[in-house]
Design an enzyme around this catalytic site. Structure first.
Site, PDB file in Angstrom:
ATOM      1  N   ASN A  54     -13.070  16.058   0.215  1.00 14.79           N
ATOM      2  CA  ASN A  54     -13.767  14.788   0.010  1.00 14.79           C
ATOM      3  C   ASN A  54     -15.261  15.039   0.137  1.00 14.79           C
ATOM      4  O   ASN A  54     -15.692  16.004   0.783  1.00 14.79           O
ATOM      5  CB  ASN A  54     -13.308  13.765   1.051  1.00 14.79           C
ATOM      6  CG  ASN A  54     -13.683  12.343   0.684  1.00 14.79           C
ATOM      7  OD1 ASN A  54     -14.208  12.083  -0.406  1.00 14.79           O
ATOM      8  ND2 ASN A  54     -13.420  11.429   1.592  1.00 14.79           N
ATOM      9  N   ARG A  78       0.829  -1.221   0.000  1.00 16.27           N
ATOM     10  CA  ARG A  78       0.000   0.000   0.000  1.00 16.27           C
ATOM     11  C   ARG A  78       0.863   1.271   0.000  1.00 16.27           C
ATOM     12  O   ARG A  78       0.537   2.249  -0.660  1.00 16.27           O
ATOM     13  CB  ARG A  78      -0.895  -0.028   1.244  1.00 16.27           C
ATOM     14  CG  ARG A  78      -1.816   1.145   1.380  1.00 16.27           C
ATOM     15  CD  ARG A  78      -3.204   0.770   0.985  1.00 16.27           C
ATOM     16  NE  ARG A  78      -4.086   1.910   0.951  1.00 16.27           N
ATOM     17  CZ  ARG A  78      -5.382   1.817   0.703  1.00 16.27           C
ATOM     18  NH1 ARG A  78      -5.911   0.648   0.471  1.00 16.27           N
ATOM     19  NH2 ARG A  78      -6.140   2.883   0.652  1.00 16.27           N
ATOM     20  N   ASP A 130      -8.443  13.997   5.989  1.00 16.14           N
ATOM     21  CA  ASP A 130      -7.266  13.815   6.839  1.00 16.14           C
ATOM     22  C   ASP A 130      -6.923  12.326   6.824  1.00 16.14           C
ATOM     23  O   ASP A 130      -7.401  11.589   5.955  1.00 16.14           O
ATOM     24  CB  ASP A 130      -7.492  14.400   8.234  1.00 16.14           C
ATOM     25  CG  ASP A 130      -8.594  13.688   9.004  1.00 16.14           C
ATOM     26  OD1 ASP A 130      -9.063  12.616   8.533  1.00 16.14           O
ATOM     27  OD2 ASP A 130      -8.987  14.185  10.072  1.00 16.14           O
ATOM     28  N   ALA A 131      -6.121  11.885   7.780  1.00 10.98           N
ATOM     29  CA  ALA A 131      -5.646  10.504   7.722  1.00 10.98           C
ATOM     30  C   ALA A 131      -6.737   9.484   8.067  1.00 10.98           C
ATOM     31  O   ALA A 131      -6.564   8.283   7.834  1.00 10.98           O
ATOM     32  CB  ALA A 131      -4.454  10.333   8.653  1.00 10.98           C
ATOM     33  N   GLY A 132      -7.855   9.933   8.618  1.00  9.67           N
ATOM     34  CA  GLY A 132      -8.893   9.010   9.038  1.00  9.67           C
ATOM     35  C   GLY A 132      -9.914   8.746   7.934  1.00  9.67           C
ATOM     36  O   GLY A 132      -9.784   9.202   6.804  1.00  9.67           O
ATOM     37  N   HIS A 182     -19.078  12.977   0.909  1.00 11.91           N
ATOM     38  CA  HIS A 182     -19.576  11.737   1.509  1.00 11.91           C
ATOM     39  C   HIS A 182     -21.106  11.775   1.527  1.00 11.91           C
ATOM     40  O   HIS A 182     -21.690  12.798   1.912  1.00 11.91           O
ATOM     41  CB  HIS A 182     -19.032  11.602   2.935  1.00 11.91           C
ATOM     42  CG  HIS A 182     -19.484  10.348   3.610  1.00 11.91           C
ATOM     43  ND1 HIS A 182     -19.025   9.107   3.244  1.00 11.91           N
ATOM     44  CD2 HIS A 182     -20.375  10.148   4.611  1.00 11.91           C
ATOM     45  CE1 HIS A 182     -19.610   8.195   3.993  1.00 11.91           C
ATOM     46  NE2 HIS A 182     -20.430   8.788   4.828  1.00 11.91           N
ATOM     47  N   ILE A 236      -8.842   5.216   0.728  1.00 10.28           N
ATOM     48  CA  ILE A 236      -8.303   6.165   1.708  1.00 10.28           C
ATOM     49  C   ILE A 236      -6.944   6.636   1.200  1.00 10.28           C
ATOM     50  O   ILE A 236      -6.095   5.825   0.827  1.00 10.28           O
ATOM     51  CB  ILE A 236      -8.121   5.471   3.085  1.00 10.28           C
ATOM     52  CG1 ILE A 236      -9.421   4.801   3.524  1.00 10.28           C
ATOM     53  CG2 ILE A 236      -7.635   6.471   4.121  1.00 10.28           C
ATOM     54  CD1 ILE A 236     -10.574   5.714   3.680  1.00 10.28           C
ATOM     55  N   LEU A 237      -6.767   7.937   1.181  1.00  8.12           N
ATOM     56  CA  LEU A 237      -5.481   8.468   0.723  1.00  8.12           C
ATOM     57  C   LEU A 237      -4.453   8.387   1.847  1.00  8.12           C
ATOM     58  O   LEU A 237      -4.763   8.643   3.011  1.00  8.12           O
ATOM     59  CB  LEU A 237      -5.647   9.920   0.278  1.00  8.12           C
ATOM     60  CG  LEU A 237      -6.453  10.117  -0.999  1.00  8.12           C
ATOM     61  CD1 LEU A 237      -6.736  11.596  -1.217  1.00  8.12           C
ATOM     62  CD2 LEU A 237      -5.737   9.521  -2.200  1.00  8.12           C
TER      63      LEU A 237
HETATM   64  C1  GRF Z   1     -21.023   9.953  -4.237  1.00  9.22           C
HETATM   65  O1  GRF Z   1     -22.244   9.860  -3.527  1.00  9.22           O
HETATM   66  C2  GRF Z   1     -19.852   9.960  -3.297  1.00  9.22           C
HETATM   67  O2  GRF Z   1     -20.058  10.714  -2.149  1.00  9.22           O
HETATM   68  C3  GRF Z   1     -19.774   8.488  -2.977  1.00  9.22           C
HETATM   69  O3  GRF Z   1     -19.940   7.864  -4.225  1.00  9.22           O
HETATM   70  C4  GRF Z   1     -20.749   8.696  -5.043  1.00  9.22           C
HETATM   71  C5  GRF Z   1     -19.991   8.987  -6.298  1.00  9.22           C
HETATM   72  O4  GRF Z   1     -20.842   9.271  -7.344  1.00  9.22           O
HETATM   73  N1  GRF Z   1     -18.580   8.142  -2.291  1.00  9.22           N
HETATM   74  P1  GRF Z   1     -20.285   9.726  -8.773  1.00  9.22           P
HETATM   75  O5  GRF Z   1     -19.176   8.771  -9.182  1.00  9.22           O
HETATM   76  O6  GRF Z   1     -19.778  11.134  -8.629  1.00  9.22           O
HETATM   77  O7  GRF Z   1     -21.460   9.646  -9.679  1.00  9.22           O
END
Ligand code: GRF
Length: 206
Positions: free
Chosen positions: A109, A69, A143-145, A111, A96-97
């Site tokens: 990011n 990794r 961040d790292a998490g 979510h 995870i970066l």
């Molecule tokens: C988004 O809901 C993102 O938050 C999640 O996966 C989806 C990605 O959708 N991790 P797309 O590839 O931008 O259509």
């Protein structure tokens, strides 16, 4: 593109609809940011095809092509660095970066849940399984998490009777795309500061 535009490298793993919204927004020079490259951790995804159709350079760095990794982390950071980004945007990037990327660039990011509830790869599924009536999306610094960085913006989306994961995720993504485009544009045009966990748009008095 203006030479003043903030340089974005966008990372994707899937369909790339968030990327598409950024590509569309960045077509207007007044947006303040340009996408200088799109990177992925896998081949053959629509996200890469969207970038290619827009004439944006792409790169792929697959975890499976590296012995460990750490090697992938370093290789990915080097691929990103080659494009000299001011900001890296994970737009549905499902890895995870590592430190080589997180410590070198500001990373954004997105979510599909209201953090800190339901972090991780299955935010929509987990929110549905818990039975919440309201979920949504979060744009944050990485961040790292796992989905633990300072929160920049959030927007709520109601859970409707009869929602399944796909239907709810589609409604969240409609909101998420607008939130991400708004945040990236403001960061590009206004700058930002972070104090502890508190994110603010605008430059400090430097
Ligand atoms: C988004 O809901 C993102 O938050 C999640 O996966 C989806 C990605 O959708 N991790 P797309 O590839 O931008 O259509």
């Amino acid at each position: 593109m203006s030479s003043q535009a903030v340089r974005l490298v966008v990372l994707v793993s899937g369909s790339g609809t968030n990327l598409q919204s950024l590509l569309d927004a960045a077509a207007d020079p007044a947006y303040g940011a340009e996408i200088v490259a799109v990177g992925a951790d896998r081949d053959g995804i629509e996200g890469l095809a969207r970038a290619e159709r827009a004439g944006v350079p792409v790169f792929v760095e697959r975890l499976a092509d590296h012995p460990a990794r750490d090697d992938w982390d370093r290789a990915l950071a080097a691929r990103i660095a080659a494009h000299r980004p001011d900001l890296v945007v994970c737009a549905g990037f499902m890895k995870i970066l590592g430190a080589p990327t997180i410590s070198a660039f500001p990373v954004l990011n997105t979510h599909p849940a209201l953090l800190p509830a339901f972090p991780g790869a299955h935010g929509v599924r987990d929110a549905l399984a818990y039975g919440v009536r309201v979920t949504g999306c979060t744009v944050m610094l990485a961040d790292a998490g796992v989905d633990t960085g300072p929160i920049i913006a959030q927007e709520a989306v109601p859970v409707l009777d009869g929602d399944d994961e796909a239907a709810l995720h589609e409604r969240i993504k409609t909101v998420e795309r607008g939130l991400l485009v708004g945040v990236v544009g403001r960061m590009a045009r206004e700058g930002w500061t972070v104090t502890g966990r508190t994110f603010r748009f605008g430059r400090s008095g430097r």
